[in-house]
Design a protein around this motif. Structure first.
Motif, PDB file in Angstrom:
ATOM      1  N   LEU A  78     -19.853  11.322 -17.413  1.00 21.27           N
ATOM      2  CA  LEU A  78     -20.825  10.874 -18.413  1.00 21.27           C
ATOM      3  C   LEU A  78     -20.900   9.348 -18.463  1.00 21.27           C
ATOM      4  N   LYS A  79     -19.753   8.702 -18.330  1.00 25.75           N
ATOM      5  CA  LYS A  79     -19.751   7.236 -18.297  1.00 25.75           C
ATOM      6  C   LYS A  79     -20.457   6.733 -17.041  1.00 25.75           C
ATOM      7  N   SER A  80     -20.204   7.392 -15.920  1.00 23.19           N
ATOM      8  CA  SER A  80     -20.843   6.996 -14.660  1.00 23.19           C
ATOM      9  C   SER A  80     -22.354   7.213 -14.722  1.00 23.19           C
ATOM     10  N   LEU A  81     -22.775   8.256 -15.416  1.00 21.38           N
ATOM     11  CA  LEU A  81     -24.196   8.583 -15.508  1.00 21.38           C
ATOM     12  C   LEU A  81     -24.989   7.456 -16.155  1.00 21.38           C
ATOM     13  N   GLN A  82     -24.351   6.728 -17.055  1.00 18.75           N
ATOM     14  CA  GLN A  82     -25.045   5.656 -17.767  1.00 18.75           C
ATOM     15  C   GLN A  82     -25.001   4.328 -17.022  1.00 18.75           C
ATOM     16  N   ASN A  83     -24.196   4.273 -15.988  1.00 17.18           N
ATOM     17  CA  ASN A  83     -24.039   2.993 -15.280  1.00 17.18           C
ATOM     18  C   ASN A  83     -24.127   3.202 -13.771  1.00 17.18           C
ATOM     19  N   ILE A  84     -25.173   3.881 -13.326  1.00 14.75           N
ATOM     20  CA  ILE A  84     -25.342   4.142 -11.900  1.00 14.75           C
ATOM     21  C   ILE A  84     -25.735   2.846 -11.192  1.00 14.75           C
ATOM     22  N   PRO A  85     -24.922   2.355 -10.245  1.00 17.03           N
ATOM     23  CA  PRO A  85     -25.270   1.124  -9.519  1.00 17.03           C
ATOM     24  C   PRO A  85     -26.595   1.286  -8.772  1.00 17.03           C
ATOM     25  N   SER A  86     -27.263   0.193  -8.575  1.00 21.32           N
ATOM     26  CA  SER A  86     -28.576   0.231  -7.915  1.00 21.32           C
ATOM     27  C   SER A  86     -28.506   0.763  -6.491  1.00 21.32           C
ATOM     28  N   ASP A  87     -27.331   0.628  -5.867  1.00 16.07           N
ATOM     29  CA  ASP A  87     -27.196   1.089  -4.484  1.00 16.07           C
ATOM     30  C   ASP A  87     -26.629   2.509  -4.393  1.00 16.07           C
ATOM     31  N   LYS A  88     -26.541   3.215  -5.537  1.00 12.83           N
ATOM     32  CA  LYS A  88     -26.026   4.580  -5.558  1.00 12.83           C
ATOM     33  C   LYS A  88     -27.100   5.537  -6.072  1.00 12.83           C
ATOM     34  N   SER A  89     -27.097   6.758  -5.557  1.00 10.34           N
ATOM     35  CA  SER A  89     -28.006   7.786  -6.048  1.00 10.34           C
ATOM     36  C   SER A  89     -27.263   8.700  -7.012  1.00 10.34           C
ATOM     37  N   LEU A  90     -28.013   9.487  -7.786  1.00  9.66           N
ATOM     38  CA  LEU A  90     -27.389  10.446  -8.693  1.00  9.66           C
ATOM     39  C   LEU A  90     -26.544  11.438  -7.905  1.00  9.66           C
ATOM     40  N   THR A  91     -27.029  11.841  -6.744  1.00 10.25           N
ATOM     41  CA  THR A  91     -26.287  12.798  -5.914  1.00 10.25           C
ATOM     42  C   THR A  91     -24.920  12.239  -5.528  1.00 10.25           C
ATOM     43  N   GLU A  92     -24.867  10.964  -5.195  1.00 11.34           N
ATOM     44  CA  GLU A  92     -23.590  10.338  -4.840  1.00 11.34           C
ATOM     45  C   GLU A  92     -22.637  10.325  -6.030  1.00 11.34           C
ATOM     46  N   ILE A  93     -23.181  10.063  -7.222  1.00 10.36           N
ATOM     47  CA  ILE A  93     -22.352  10.053  -8.433  1.00 10.36           C
ATOM     48  C   ILE A  93     -21.817  11.454  -8.712  1.00 10.36           C
ATOM     49  N   ILE A  94     -22.659  12.451  -8.505  1.00  9.53           N
ATOM     50  CA  ILE A  94     -22.246  13.842  -8.715  1.00  9.53           C
ATOM     51  C   ILE A  94     -21.061  14.183  -7.813  1.00  9.53           C
ATOM     52  N   TYR A  95     -21.186  13.871  -6.512  1.00  9.93           N
ATOM     53  CA  TYR A  95     -20.105  14.170  -5.569  1.00  9.93           C
ATOM     54  C   TYR A  95     -18.848  13.350  -5.886  1.00  9.93           C
ATOM     55  N   ALA A  96     -19.050  12.092  -6.258  1.00  5.94           N
ATOM     56  CA  ALA A  96     -17.919  11.201  -6.530  1.00  5.94           C
ATOM     57  C   ALA A  96     -17.096  11.666  -7.716  1.00  5.94           C
ATOM     58  N   ASN A  97     -17.708  12.474  -8.595  1.00  3.50           N
ATOM     59  CA  ASN A  97     -17.006  12.969  -9.786  1.00  3.50           C
ATOM     60  C   ASN A  97     -16.585  14.429  -9.651  1.00  3.50           C
ATOM     61  N   GLY A  98     -16.560  14.917  -8.422  1.00  2.00           N
ATOM     62  CA  GLY A  98     -15.959  16.229  -8.169  1.00  2.00           C
ATOM     63  C   GLY A  98     -16.846  17.429  -8.368  1.00  2.00           C
TER      64      GLY A  98
END
Length: 269
Positions: free
Chosen positions: A212-232
């Motif tokens: 949830l914290k990552s969802l609010q601060n997605i870096p410009s060079d990252k996609s939502l899919t990458e954040i999803i995988y990065a968080n397991g």
């Protein structure tokens, strides 16, 4: 607004949250687990709480202790929103009250039922406070008087909790029992007694909080899919299902109403 406890109380208190809003009466909020129990003080009208199936409505007391939450709750304003939330460590209830934390899962216990006249006196002090710092000072004086009676928490349990946080919730039970001198059954019992949750459920909750914290601060060079995988999470479908079960919301509904200081409490309508 989130504030840290004094060093003397960090073993029991994780942080303080002061939550207020000018939202109209009957505005609805969603409250779901962050892995921590807590203590709440209302300074205006207490809130109306309903479970995720809307079958168990109750008016929250002016001050109360709440245990681990295993399902999300719907909260309705009964007046102005103004409250202090003392977010305890995951094992804080056991340390403070000496009871098996699982006994308080999804429960609300009036502070006056536990601490009697001392709790009434504390409520009066808090209502007379003229600043947030004074609110916290009054509460800490109340809690410091009880430090001598605080129960020692099992060190292996505390180590397991630290490992889970260090790994952002992405650690298996098999990994934990390789690191710690406990069996899987012993670890399950410890978590149930001290935290009120299985180690897997607790780790999943912490992983979700980090997401949830990552969802609010997605870096410009990252996609939502990458954040999803990065968080397991396996994929978007896996995330959506977990989100719906635990919050009753979709990720985008959550993102649109996110409160940066209280990530597990948000207005939904």
């Amino acid at each position: 607004m989130q504030l840290s406890p004094s060093n003397e109380l960090k073993s029991i208190v994780k942080h303080y949250l002061f939550v207020d809003s000018n939202d109209v009466e009957h505005s609805c909020y969603r409250f779901f687990s962050d892995g921590n129990p807590g203590i709440v003080f209302h300074f205006d009208a207490p809130l109306i709480q309903n479970n995720n199936t809307n079958t168990s409505e109750q008016l929250q007391p002016r001050s109360f202790i709440y245990g681990q939450i295993t399902h999300y709750n719907n909260i309705t304003l009964n007046g102005k929103l103004s409250m202090l939330v003392v977010v305890l460590q995951p094992f804080g209830i056991n340390a403070l009250l000496g009871v098996a934390t699982s006994e308080l899962n999804n429960a609300i216990v009036e502070l006056t039922d536990v601490f009697k006249q001392d709790a009434y006196d504390l409520e009066d002090q808090l209502l007379e406070a003229t600043s947030i710092n004074q609110l916290i000072s009054f509460f800490e004086l109340f809690l410091v008087k009880r430090l001598a009676a605080v129960k020692q928490v099992d060190q292996n349990l505390k180590n397991a909790v630290n490992i889970i946080y260090q790994n952002r919730g992405m650690v298996s039970i098999e990994d934990l029992i390789k690191i710690l001198p406990v069996t899987e059954r012993q670890l399950e019992r410890k978590f149930n007694h001290y935290i009120g949750s299985s180690p897997k459920k607790f780790a999943d909750t912490i992983r979700f909080q980090f997401f949830l914290k990552s969802l609010q601060n997605i870096p410009s060079d990252k996609s939502l899919t990458e954040i999803i995988y990065a968080n397991g999470f396996y994929d978007q479908a896996h995330l959506n299902k977990y989100f719906k079960i635990n919050t009753g919301l979709t990720p985008m509904q959550y993102k649109s109403g996110y409160n940066p200081s209280v990530i597990n409490f948000m207005r939904v309508q």
